[in-house]
Design a protein around this motif. Sequence first.
Motif, short mmCIF file in Angstrom:
data_model
loop_
_atom_site.label_atom_id
_atom_site.label_comp_id
_atom_site.label_asym_id
_atom_site.label_seq_id
_atom_site.Cartn_x
_atom_site.Cartn_y
_atom_site.Cartn_z
N TYR A 252 9.06 12.07 24.36
CA TYR A 252 9.99 12.29 25.47
C TYR A 252 11.42 11.98 25.05
CZ TYR A 252 5.96 12.55 28.65
OH TYR A 252 4.80 12.91 29.28
N LYS B 210 6.02 8.39 24.64
CA LYS B 210 7.38 7.98 24.99
C LYS B 210 8.37 8.44 23.93
CE LYS B 210 7.67 5.41 28.84
NZ LYS B 210 8.67 5.62 29.90
N GLN C 148 6.71 9.31 32.35
CA GLN C 148 8.09 9.76 32.58
C GLN C 148 8.82 8.85 33.57
OE1 GLN C 148 8.33 14.48 32.35
NE2 GLN C 148 6.72 13.84 33.74
N THR D 87 8.82 17.81 26.75
CA THR D 87 8.36 17.62 28.13
C THR D 87 6.86 17.33 28.16
OG1 THR D 87 7.95 19.99 28.39
CG2 THR D 87 10.15 19.16 28.98
N VAL D 88 6.38 16.93 29.33
CA VAL D 88 4.98 16.57 29.47
C VAL D 88 4.07 17.76 29.19
CG1 VAL D 88 5.02 17.00 31.96
CG2 VAL D 88 3.25 15.51 31.00
#
Length: 303
Positions: free
Chosen positions: A26, A23, A93, A31-32
Amino acid sequence: MMRYVILVFLGACSFGVLSTFVKLAYQSGFTVNQVVGSQTLLGMLTLWIIFIVVKIRKKGDAVSPASFKEILMLMAVGTTTGLTGVFYYAALQYVPASLAIILLFQFSWMGLLIESLLNRRWPGKEKLVALLILLAGTVLASGILEQGLGSFTLAGVALGLVAALMYTLFILFSGRTAPHIHPAKRSAIMLTGSFILISIIFPPSFLVDGSLWNGLIKFAVVLALLGAVIPPFLFALGVPHIGGSLATILSAAELPTAVLASSLVLREEVSVTKWIGVLIILAGIALPEWIASLRRKRQLKLQ
């Protein structure tokens, strides 16, 4: 005995704080694909380095060779842990870290269901009771009673449940695949399979776009250590000395650790009802192991 209990407990706690750092990554703008790709790459490299060091120190005596078929099987198993990370980090997300870890913990009843199907045998009464306890705890811990269905993102819930399914498959097959191979080598091979799959899904653009050295590296190092290196190492040291039953119960420390970390670091709201749900889930996980332990002790006394 106590030090091995502490090692397994710390390994579970290490897994538990992963969602909080994801988290934070992010929030820093990553990004993932950047997060999961960099974590897997550094984890894979670290595990291969550890294996090489082990092989040199043992002079190869304690390192069993792996056939080509076994390597492919381990890499295939590794794809399940890679997909766990992809779906779990994607879920983060859309949903809070405290809810994501609760969704991931649905592996407890998924594993029971899949194992029953594979063995073609219905679970015993104590496992069915544990399943009902787990489901009741999930309802409370998710916050659905307080916030209603409208507060949940369907995509986040779906991704979290798929992550739980992938983790279930990893648990079921990782321990059964080439168990004679040294743990360091097995882990390195599995994570190599994971990295190959993730690189296909998310081409590792972070290696050339400068993001790795522009802040991503610190998250990649932390996530690789906490997710791919430290927990397996601590479990490998502790589990053989305390047994699988106690290890299973201690591994459940991942759940309250994740919820607590998300509350303290991310300032996510965790109500009393949710904490009660977490405790009920832990009870559901511990119940079958506790009953099995009592049966073993009773059998020993009868002998």
